[in-house]
Design a protein around this motif. Structure first.
Motif, mmCIF file in Angstrom:
data_model
loop_
_atom_site.group_PDB
_atom_site.id
_atom_site.type_symbol
_atom_site.label_atom_id
_atom_site.label_comp_id
_atom_site.label_asym_id
_atom_site.label_seq_id
_atom_site.Cartn_x
_atom_site.Cartn_y
_atom_site.Cartn_z
ATOM 1 N N ILE A 1 13.939 -20.872 -12.873
ATOM 2 C CA ILE A 1 14.461 -21.907 -13.763
ATOM 3 C C ILE A 1 13.350 -22.900 -14.096
ATOM 4 N N PRO A 2 13.080 -23.117 -15.400
ATOM 5 C CA PRO A 2 12.080 -24.126 -15.768
ATOM 6 C C PRO A 2 12.665 -25.526 -15.595
ATOM 7 N N THR A 3 11.809 -26.465 -15.224
ATOM 8 C CA THR A 3 12.228 -27.856 -15.095
ATOM 9 C C THR A 3 11.036 -28.757 -15.375
ATOM 10 N N ASN B 1 5.948 -35.329 -17.018
ATOM 11 C CA ASN B 1 6.029 -34.386 -18.144
ATOM 12 C C ASN B 1 5.375 -33.039 -17.872
ATOM 13 N N ASP B 2 4.860 -32.806 -16.653
ATOM 14 C CA ASP B 2 4.435 -31.453 -16.305
ATOM 15 C C ASP B 2 5.666 -30.558 -16.336
ATOM 16 N N LYS B 3 5.456 -29.305 -16.647
ATOM 17 C CA LYS B 3 6.553 -28.348 -16.699
ATOM 18 C C LYS B 3 6.301 -27.277 -15.628
ATOM 19 N N VAL B 4 7.334 -27.056 -14.812
ATOM 20 C CA VAL B 4 7.216 -26.114 -13.699
ATOM 21 C C VAL B 4 8.377 -25.132 -13.727
ATOM 22 N N VAL B 5 8.190 -24.040 -13.008
ATOM 23 C CA VAL B 5 9.258 -23.057 -12.816
ATOM 24 C C VAL B 5 9.596 -23.076 -11.339
ATOM 25 N N MET B 6 10.900 -23.108 -11.048
ATOM 26 C CA MET B 6 11.327 -23.048 -9.653
ATOM 27 C C MET B 6 12.092 -21.764 -9.411
ATOM 28 N N SER B 7 11.998 -21.293 -8.189
ATOM 29 C CA SER B 7 12.722 -20.106 -7.755
ATOM 30 C C SER B 7 13.904 -20.555 -6.916
#
Length: 179
Positions: free
Chosen positions: A33-35, A49-55
């Motif tokens: 899921i991107p957040t 405002n960094d964009k990360v993906v979480m598992s």
């Protein structure tokens, strides 16, 4: 005959593409899921405002970065410092887990080493309600220890509040990397 083979092949390709779309949607909705990161509490690892993906299916270990819902019902990004059953203490910027020195390799960075003074003020988990992190909970802190509202203030976070573990920074592009 040739036309029939072409139709079968198109059907097979359509089924495969449909399956890939379903798998991609499943991964996007339930597993990866991107957040967005907001605020300065994870500096220098992440900035606002960094964009990360979480598992949502990863196991959680010390120093993992997690996304969770804090006591004010905000979605927040912090680092796991203490695991269930551990006592946590900081003295002169040194982390102690169960009275044993634990190195924090993510702090070996120029941004931190150039800052004068203590990065993490002296702290003992006794200052919260429990001497140890309760079972089924984590002690979380922001990397920007001077400006992070975290478990030092509101206590440990239940594992049910953890939404997922950050696995990838994907924006800004020049800082793309696995976490």
């Amino acid at each position: 005959m040739q036309e029939s083979l072409k139709k079968k092949r198109r059907k097979r390709i359509a089924k495969v593409l449909f399956g890939l779309v379903l798998v991609g949607a499943f991964l996007r909705l339930y597993i990866l899921i991107p957040t967005d990161v907001t605020g300065i509490s994870m500096y220098p690892t992440f900035v606002s405002n960094d964009k990360v993906v979480m598992s949502t299916v990863s196991s959680i270990e010390r120093f993992d970065i997690v996304v969770f819902t804090d006591p004010m019902n905000k979605t927040v990004v912090k680092r796991v410092i203490g695991l269930p059953g551990e006592s946590i203490r900081y003295e002169q910027d040194q982390l102690y887990v169960n009275n044993q020195v634990v190195a924090e390799p993510f702090f070996d960075r120029d941004e931190i080493n150039e800052e004068p003074g203590l990065w993490t003020s002296n702290f003992d988990s006794i200052q919260t309600s429990d001497q140890r992190v309760p079972e089924g909970e984590y002690f979380l802190m922001g990397d920007n220890r001077r400006y992070s509202y975290d478990s030092r203030f509101y206590g440990s976070i239940s594992s049910e509040s953890v939404i997922g573990k950050v696995v990838l920074l994907y924006y800004p592009f020049e800082r793309i990397g696995w976490h």
